[in-house]
Design a protein around this motif. Structure first.
Motif, PDB file in Angstrom:
ATOM      1  N   GLY A 344      -2.401  -1.352  14.427  1.00 60.91           N
ATOM      2  CA  GLY A 344      -1.649  -0.824  15.557  1.00 60.91           C
ATOM      3  C   GLY A 344      -1.477  -1.801  16.694  1.00 60.91           C
ATOM      4  N   ASP A 345      -2.236  -2.908  16.711  1.00 61.88           N
ATOM      5  CA  ASP A 345      -2.086  -3.902  17.771  1.00 61.88           C
ATOM      6  C   ASP A 345      -0.714  -4.569  17.668  1.00 61.88           C
ATOM      7  OD1 ASP A 345      -4.571  -3.305  18.653  1.00 61.88           O
ATOM      8  OD2 ASP A 345      -5.527  -5.167  17.984  1.00 61.88           O
ATOM      9  N   VAL A 346      -0.109  -4.846  18.824  1.00 61.85           N
ATOM     10  CA  VAL A 346       1.214  -5.485  18.876  1.00 61.85           C
ATOM     11  C   VAL A 346       1.022  -6.984  19.089  1.00 61.85           C
ATOM     12  CG1 VAL A 346       3.419  -5.593  20.088  1.00 61.85           C
ATOM     13  CG2 VAL A 346       2.276  -3.394  19.776  1.00 61.85           C
ATOM     14  N   LEU A 347       1.527  -7.778  18.167  1.00 62.84           N
ATOM     15  CA  LEU A 347       1.478  -9.230  18.327  1.00 62.84           C
ATOM     16  C   LEU A 347       2.490  -9.664  19.373  1.00 62.84           C
ATOM     17  CD1 LEU A 347       0.412 -11.994  17.413  1.00 62.84           C
ATOM     18  CD2 LEU A 347       2.178 -11.990  15.642  1.00 62.84           C
ATOM     19  N   PHE A 348       3.719  -9.214  19.245  1.00 62.58           N
ATOM     20  CA  PHE A 348       4.718  -9.364  20.300  1.00 62.58           C
ATOM     21  C   PHE A 348       5.745  -8.261  20.140  1.00 62.58           C
ATOM     22  CE2 PHE A 348       5.852 -12.552  17.034  1.00 62.58           C
ATOM     23  CZ  PHE A 348       7.065 -12.057  16.605  1.00 62.58           C
ATOM     24  N   ASP A 349       6.363  -7.893  21.272  1.00 56.41           N
ATOM     25  CA  ASP A 349       7.299  -6.769  21.290  1.00 56.41           C
ATOM     26  C   ASP A 349       8.731  -7.288  21.355  1.00 56.41           C
ATOM     27  OD1 ASP A 349       8.193  -4.228  21.245  1.00 56.41           O
ATOM     28  OD2 ASP A 349       7.338  -3.616  23.161  1.00 56.41           O
ATOM     29  N   GLN A 350       9.644  -6.497  20.830  1.00 56.56           N
ATOM     30  CA  GLN A 350      11.061  -6.862  20.875  1.00 56.56           C
ATOM     31  C   GLN A 350      11.513  -6.927  22.334  1.00 56.56           C
ATOM     32  OE1 GLN A 350      13.532  -4.442  18.363  1.00 56.56           O
ATOM     33  NE2 GLN A 350      15.422  -4.964  19.451  1.00 56.56           N
ATOM     34  N   GLY A 351      12.195  -8.023  22.683  1.00 57.97           N
ATOM     35  CA  GLY A 351      12.657  -8.218  24.051  1.00 57.97           C
ATOM     36  C   GLY A 351      11.720  -9.023  24.908  1.00 57.97           C
ATOM     37  N   SER A 352      10.482  -9.252  24.463  1.00 58.83           N
ATOM     38  CA  SER A 352       9.536 -10.045  25.239  1.00 58.83           C
ATOM     39  C   SER A 352       9.784 -11.531  25.019  1.00 58.83           C
ATOM     40  CB  SER A 352       8.100  -9.689  24.863  1.00 58.83           C
ATOM     41  OG  SER A 352       7.860 -10.000  23.493  1.00 58.83           O
ATOM     42  N   ALA A 353       9.403 -12.332  25.995  1.00 56.28           N
ATOM     43  CA  ALA A 353       9.576 -13.782  25.892  1.00 56.28           C
ATOM     44  C   ALA A 353       8.502 -14.353  24.982  1.00 56.28           C
ATOM     45  CB  ALA A 353       9.490 -14.419  27.281  1.00 56.28           C
ATOM     46  N   GLY A 354       8.854 -15.422  24.285  1.00 54.32           N
ATOM     47  CA  GLY A 354       7.910 -16.048  23.378  1.00 54.32           C
ATOM     48  C   GLY A 354       8.041 -17.551  23.399  1.00 54.32           C
ATOM     49  N   ALA A 355       6.903 -18.235  23.430  1.00 47.99           N
ATOM     50  CA  ALA A 355       6.895 -19.700  23.436  1.00 47.99           C
ATOM     51  C   ALA A 355       5.868 -20.238  22.457  1.00 47.99           C
ATOM     52  CB  ALA A 355       6.603 -20.227  24.848  1.00 47.99           C
ATOM     53  N   SER A 356       5.552 -19.436  21.441  1.00 45.27           N
ATOM     54  CA  SER A 356       4.553 -19.864  20.461  1.00 45.27           C
ATOM     55  C   SER A 356       5.004 -19.486  19.062  1.00 45.27           C
ATOM     56  CB  SER A 356       3.187 -19.207  20.745  1.00 45.27           C
ATOM     57  OG  SER A 356       2.688 -19.598  22.009  1.00 45.27           O
ATOM     58  N   LEU A 357       4.466 -20.218  18.102  1.00 40.54           N
ATOM     59  CA  LEU A 357       4.644 -19.908  16.691  1.00 40.54           C
ATOM     60  C   LEU A 357       3.338 -19.318  16.181  1.00 40.54           C
ATOM     61  CD1 LEU A 357       6.666 -20.312  14.262  1.00 40.54           C
ATOM     62  CD2 LEU A 357       5.310 -22.334  13.700  1.00 40.54           C
ATOM     63  N   TYR A 358       3.427 -18.263  15.360  1.00 42.65           N
ATOM     64  CA  TYR A 358       2.239 -17.579  14.859  1.00 42.65           C
ATOM     65  C   TYR A 358       2.171 -17.719  13.335  1.00 42.65           C
ATOM     66  CZ  TYR A 358       2.377 -15.367  19.458  1.00 42.65           C
ATOM     67  OH  TYR A 358       2.414 -15.140  20.812  1.00 42.65           O
ATOM     68  N   ILE A 359       0.988 -18.072  12.853  1.00 43.98           N
ATOM     69  CA  ILE A 359       0.729 -18.140  11.416  1.00 43.98           C
ATOM     70  C   ILE A 359      -0.283 -17.056  11.075  1.00 43.98           C
ATOM     71  CG2 ILE A 359      -0.132 -19.548   9.512  1.00 43.98           C
ATOM     72  CD1 ILE A 359       0.666 -22.006  11.056  1.00 43.98           C
ATOM     73  N   VAL A 360       0.062 -16.203  10.106  1.00 45.89           N
ATOM     74  CA  VAL A 360      -0.845 -15.137   9.703  1.00 45.89           C
ATOM     75  C   VAL A 360      -1.977 -15.754   8.881  1.00 45.89           C
ATOM     76  CG1 VAL A 360      -1.063 -12.934   8.518  1.00 45.89           C
ATOM     77  CG2 VAL A 360       1.089 -13.520   9.651  1.00 45.89           C
ATOM     78  N   ARG A 361      -3.195 -15.550   9.340  1.00 40.17           N
ATOM     79  CA  ARG A 361      -4.350 -16.063   8.595  1.00 40.17           C
ATOM     80  C   ARG A 361      -4.928 -14.998   7.670  1.00 40.17           C
ATOM     81  NH1 ARG A 361      -9.794 -19.125  10.952  1.00 40.17           N
ATOM     82  NH2 ARG A 361     -10.359 -20.071   8.936  1.00 40.17           N
ATOM     83  N   SER A 362      -4.930 -13.752   8.115  1.00 39.54           N
ATOM     84  CA  SER A 362      -5.429 -12.647   7.278  1.00 39.54           C
ATOM     85  C   SER A 362      -4.785 -11.357   7.736  1.00 39.54           C
ATOM     86  CB  SER A 362      -6.964 -12.541   7.366  1.00 39.54           C
ATOM     87  OG  SER A 362      -7.366 -12.229   8.694  1.00 39.54           O
ATOM     88  N   GLY A 363      -4.771 -10.361   6.828  1.00 39.44           N
ATOM     89  CA  GLY A 363      -4.217  -9.060   7.167  1.00 39.44           C
ATOM     90  C   GLY A 363      -2.732  -8.942   6.855  1.00 39.44           C
ATOM     91  N   VAL A 364      -2.182  -7.774   7.181  1.00 41.60           N
ATOM     92  CA  VAL A 364      -0.772  -7.466   6.929  1.00 41.60           C
ATOM     93  C   VAL A 364      -0.141  -7.014   8.234  1.00 41.60           C
ATOM     94  CG1 VAL A 364       0.843  -6.009   5.646  1.00 41.60           C
ATOM     95  CG2 VAL A 364      -1.254  -6.805   4.546  1.00 41.60           C
TER      96      VAL A 364
END
Length: 483
Positions: A344-364
């Motif tokens: 249920g945690d939000v990594l980032f929300d639609q419309g929010s600013a982003g300046a990073s790249l995320y790599i999934v290490r574990s989980g779905v």
């Protein structure tokens, strides 16, 4: 001469009309034939006779032969009309096997009765001897064709029971499995998974066990076993396999897949997965996806090696960075920030600013897009080794999607500043990032949008603007050759 003219003319017009409407639609054909029946009947009645003329009636007419011919034609056309009506009433449909069988058999009986009436009542030919002889012939033919007759009557029995239809996927035990492509009087034709055609006699079908995989639904259940040599906790193995089912698009979410321990040995643990696919043709795809995802999750979790891979190895296993030399991989791994996620945690929300790249290490993680009307569209799921946030990081635009955690997991965050230095030194990485963004646009906007984002478009494309935006921070207008 005048007495012959009318029946001869009607007979000629009848033959011509039948030939003309033979290939016309059924409604037009029936209408024409009914009209011909009325005209012929009116002609016979006007000449003082009927479709069943007696010898005394015809003896008074000089055109007796022509009237007999009209009566014969009347009966033949009447038989055609009755057979067509029977076919319509029973439902003359290629998918309706019993209708085809019954309509064909009834049509044969109708034409046989019509021939006997014509021979006996219209042409005044004795048929008693013919019937006696035909009885003997029927016995001989019955003995000679007993297998064929068994198939025909078995086909009738199967047609009445209707265990399948054309297009259904069935298994006839010990004989064949596949899709029914044709069902005839004698046999059933099945297209197998190898695109072969298996022809099975109806007598065998009637005696065999028939499993219809398309009724009541086409959904198919399947099970696989996943053996692994690992000392990891059983709970972890079960959770990883459950996540693999989430990452397999061909595995149905409902009914939900189940994962269980099948066998636990000294050095080997075997897990069982029971899942559903939408159709039989999807079963092979679902199994392949599931096994690939299990292998990927086990590798990223370090199940076979006993410990998760180091951060440098996580980067090396990510397709975006597999072209980087070891020293750049090591330098980039020191810039990573680990972020833990709960369901249920939000990594980032639609419309929010982003300046990073995320790599999934574990989980779905779930990737969703919210439309203006408020509807939420799920674009898919991502798992270990996949990356997110490239479009927003490269363009400075708000995130076009929302990413939330579906299971416990973690992601590695790479700030944009860390990637800028690498992009200046590695042209291959720049091309890989552009390709990643193109794929993201395909998912978001479809193939048409992706085509408009061709980086060599003369009108100035999104990807060209991405290069300018990213490299403008260092005052450069091009990516130098890595060599």
């Amino acid at each position: 001469m005048n007495t012959i003219f009318l029946p001869a003319t009607i007979l000629a017009l009848t033959l011509v009309s039948v030939l003309i409407v033979r290939s016309r639609p059924l409604v037009l054909k029936l209408s024409c034939e009914l009209l011909l029946l009325i005209v012929i009947l009116a002609c016979l009645v006007a000449r003082g006779t009927s479709p069943l003329p007696s010898g005394t009636e015809l003896a008074r007419h000089a055109d007796a032969a022509w009237l007999r011919a009209l009566a014969v034609v009347w009966w033949l056309i009447g038989a055609r009309v009755v057979a067509a009506v029977v076919a319509i009433v029973l439902g003359h449909d290629a998918r309706s096997r019993p209708a085809r069988l019954f309509s064909d058999l009834l049509a044969g009986a109708i034409y046989l009765a019509t021939v006997l009436i014509i021979l006996n009542s219209v042409l005044d030919l004795p048929v008693n001897g013919l019937l006696a002889t035909s009885g003997v012939i029927a016995i001989v033919l019955g003995l000679a064709l007993q297998n064929t007759l068994a198939d025909v009557f078995s086909g009738i029995a199967v047609g009445v029971d209707r265990p399948f239809r054309v297009g259904d996927r069935v298994t006839i035990k010990d004989h064949a499995e596949g899709m029914i492509v044709e069902a005839t009087w004698r046999s059933v034709r099945i297209q197998t998974e190898q695109d072969d055609i298996a022809t099975i006699p109806n007598s065998v079908v009637a005696r065999g066990q028939i499993i219809n995989h398309s009724f009541p639904t086409e959904r198919r259940a399947a099970s696989i076993e996943v053996p692994t040599r690992s000392s990891a906790r059983s709970e972890l193995l079960l959770e990883l396999v459950r996540q693999a089912t989430l990452l397999s698009p061909s595995v149905l979410e409902q009914p939900a897949p189940s994962v269980s321990l099948k066998r636990v040995g000294l050095s080997t643990t075997t897990l069982g997965v029971h899942y559903y696919a939408a159709t039989t043709s999807e079963m092979g795809k679902a199994k392949g996806q599931l096994l690939r995802q299990v292998r990927r999750l086990f590798r990223h979790a370090g199940i076979e090696n006993g410990s998760p891979p180091p951060l440098s190895e996580v980067l090396r296993q990510t397709t975006l960075f597999d072209s980087l030399p070891s020293e750049q991989i090591e330098a980039l791994s020191r810039c990573l920030a680990n972020r833990a996620l709960a369901p249920g945690d939000v990594l980032f929300d639609q419309g929010s600013a982003g300046a990073s790249l995320y790599i999934v290490r574990s989980g779905v993680l779930n990737v969703e897009r919210r439309h203006e009307a408020g509807a939420i569209e799920r674009l898919g799921r991502v798992g270990p080794g996949e990356y997110l946030g490239a479009i927003s990081m490269m363009t400075g635009e708000p995130h076009p999607v929302t990413v939330t955690a579906e299971t416990f997991g973690s992601v590695l965050e790479i700030p944009r500043g860390s990637l800028e230095t690498l992009l200046k030194k590695n042209e291959v990485l720049s091309a890989a990032l552009e390709q990643a963004i193109r794929q993201g646009m395909i998912i978001l906007d479809g193939a048409d949008a992706a085509r408009t984002c061709d980086p060599i478009d003369r009108s100035g494309t999104v990807l060209a603007r991405i290069r300018d935006y990213l490299l403008s921070s260092s005052g450069r207008h091009g990516v130098p050759n890595a060599r």
